[in-house]
Design an enzyme around this catalytic site. Structure first.
Site, mmCIF file in Angstrom:
data_model
loop_
_atom_site.group_PDB
_atom_site.id
_atom_site.type_symbol
_atom_site.label_atom_id
_atom_site.label_comp_id
_atom_site.label_asym_id
_atom_site.label_seq_id
_atom_site.Cartn_x
_atom_site.Cartn_y
_atom_site.Cartn_z
ATOM 1 N N SER A 9 0.491 -1.521 0.135
ATOM 2 C CA SER A 9 0.187 0.067 -0.040
ATOM 3 C C SER A 9 0.945 0.975 -0.003
ATOM 4 C CB SER A 9 -1.382 -0.020 1.061
ATOM 5 O OG SER A 9 -1.025 1.080 1.388
ATOM 6 N N HIS A 34 -0.786 -1.337 -4.469
ATOM 7 C CA HIS A 34 -2.826 -1.080 -3.655
ATOM 8 C C HIS A 34 -3.056 0.305 -3.050
ATOM 9 C CE1 HIS A 34 -6.117 -2.447 -0.492
ATOM 10 N NE2 HIS A 34 -4.872 -1.026 -0.187
ATOM 11 N N ASP A 36 -4.818 3.598 -2.025
ATOM 12 C CA ASP A 36 -6.008 4.514 -1.235
ATOM 13 C C ASP A 36 -5.927 5.092 -0.916
ATOM 14 O OD1 ASP A 36 -5.824 1.313 0.724
ATOM 15 O OD2 ASP A 36 -4.057 2.152 1.314
ATOM 16 N N MET A 38 -8.688 8.184 -0.154
ATOM 17 C CA MET A 38 -9.715 8.810 1.212
ATOM 18 C C MET A 38 -10.214 10.159 1.333
ATOM 19 S SD MET A 38 -7.009 6.949 4.221
ATOM 20 C CE MET A 38 -6.624 5.364 4.159
ATOM 21 N N HIS A 67 -8.330 1.423 -3.655
ATOM 22 C CA HIS A 67 -9.203 0.854 -2.535
ATOM 23 C C HIS A 67 -9.407 2.270 -2.523
ATOM 24 C CE1 HIS A 67 -9.396 -0.360 1.730
ATOM 25 N NE2 HIS A 67 -10.627 0.263 1.608
ATOM 26 N N MET A 69 -11.875 4.467 -0.467
ATOM 27 C CA MET A 69 -12.336 4.695 0.617
ATOM 28 C C MET A 69 -13.043 6.082 0.666
ATOM 29 S SD MET A 69 -9.329 3.548 2.771
ATOM 30 C CE MET A 69 -8.372 3.139 1.653
ATOM 31 N N MET A 138 -11.468 -6.175 4.871
ATOM 32 C CA MET A 138 -10.546 -4.549 6.556
ATOM 33 C C MET A 138 -10.429 -5.728 7.869
ATOM 34 S SD MET A 138 -10.051 -2.488 4.377
ATOM 35 C CE MET A 138 -8.823 -1.413 5.219
ATOM 36 N N ASP A 174 -7.071 -6.656 4.491
ATOM 37 C CA ASP A 174 -6.086 -5.388 4.018
ATOM 38 C C ASP A 174 -6.060 -4.164 5.752
ATOM 39 O OD1 ASP A 174 -5.333 -2.475 3.754
ATOM 40 O OD2 ASP A 174 -6.517 -1.906 2.193
HETATM 41 C C1 DX5 Z 1 -6.465 1.337 5.682
HETATM 42 C C2 DX5 Z 1 -5.813 1.333 4.543
HETATM 43 C C3 DX5 Z 1 -4.291 0.488 4.213
HETATM 44 C C4 DX5 Z 1 -3.616 0.470 5.046
HETATM 45 C C5 DX5 Z 1 -2.386 -0.342 5.264
HETATM 46 O O1 DX5 Z 1 -7.006 2.446 5.238
HETATM 47 O O2 DX5 Z 1 -6.133 0.471 3.239
HETATM 48 O O3 DX5 Z 1 -4.416 0.157 3.151
HETATM 49 O O4 DX5 Z 1 -2.333 1.853 3.976
HETATM 50 O O5 DX5 Z 1 -1.598 -0.323 6.223
HETATM 51 P P1 DX5 Z 1 -0.837 -1.169 7.236
HETATM 52 O O6 DX5 Z 1 -0.469 -2.529 6.714
HETATM 53 O O7 DX5 Z 1 0.542 -0.082 7.443
HETATM 54 O O8 DX5 Z 1 -2.275 -1.833 7.917
HETATM 55 ZN ZN ZN Z 2 -6.552 -0.254 1.698
#
Ligand code: DX5
Ligand code: ZN
Length: 217
Positions: A9, A34, A36, A38, A67, A69, A138, A174
């Site tokens: 990620s 990956h 993310d 947000m 991903h 969010m 998650m 994840d």
């Molecule tokens: C959390 C993200 C994850 C995060 C994982 O909201 O969706 O992908 O970056 O990070 P680690 O592996 O450090 O928990």
């Molecule tokens: Zn993620």
């Protein structure tokens, strides 16, 4: 058992040299990248959007595992598809019309994924299972990297694996994944491990990825 895939990620990468970081994990053996996204609304943090994905796209041929969010996701799906995503994962809790979103993602020529927060039961996806290419469980409450793995989710991973049965759907996990818990996650049924801090927090990305993959599972 197939070899587990590793999806680092980039939320934990150094954003001042993001393209270099993407190239480094690609070279280090990542299967997916990956990404993310947000929005500060669905989750209490803001990361980045499509311009970043578009700019890092030329730096790796690996699968871009995006991903989302964000809420709503529907109005932005086309622009994420155009930015270079290969898999687009939406949250079951975010938009009202999950079934429509999944069909839409596939109509854009992308693989469709759904993610479940820790409090969401497997039954949330039963009715859409045949429209899925990936399920992202998650194992932390989404929003931040570096959080602690919620071990109650192992049971949910087992249940979702059963729900998948013989279908061609990848089960990805994840949040809080590290070299110590990776084997129990794979044993529960994971096909893909997402890892932020367990990869980017290490000096040597290659050995960090191997440490996640070299498990007895
Ligand atoms: C959390 C993200 C994850 C995060 C994982 O909201 O969706 O992908 O970056 O990070 P680690 O592996 O450090 O928990
Ligand atoms: Zn993620």
């Amino acid at each position: 058992m197939n070899r587990v895939k590793i999806s680092p990620s980039i939320l934990s990468a150094d954003f001042s040299k993001l393209a270099e970081e993407v190239r480094a994990v690609d070279k280090a053996g990542a299967d997916y990248i990956h990404i993310d996204v947000m929005d500060g609304h669905f989750v209490p943090n803001i990361s980045f959007g499509t311009p970043i994905i578009r700019d890092i796209r030329p730096h790796s041929k690996k699968v871009f595992d995006v991903h989302l969010m964000i809420e709503p996701a529907t109005p932005y799906l086309e622009s994420f598809a155009n930015s270079g995503a290969d898999i687009i994962t939406v949250h079951a809790e975010a938009d009202k019309h999950l079934d429509r979103n999944l069909e839409y993602i596939r109509s854009l020529g992308k693989k469709a994924g759904v993610s479940l927060n820790p409090s969401t039961p497997p039954s949330a996806i039963e009715q859409v299972i045949d429209k899925l290419d990936l399920i992202l469980v998650m194992t932390v409450n989404p929003g931040f990297s570096g959080q602690k793995f919620i071990s109650s989710q192992l049971e949910k991973i087992v249940k979702i694996k059963e729900l998948i049965g013989g279908r061609c759907i990848e089960l990805s996990v994840d949040g809080g994944v590290n070299a110590n818990n990776a084997s129990s996650i794979v044993e529960a049924g994971a096909d893909v491990l997402v890892a932020g801090s367990a990869v980017f927090g290490e000096k040597n990305y290659g050995s960090a990825i191997s440490a996640l993959r070299d498990i007895d599972g």
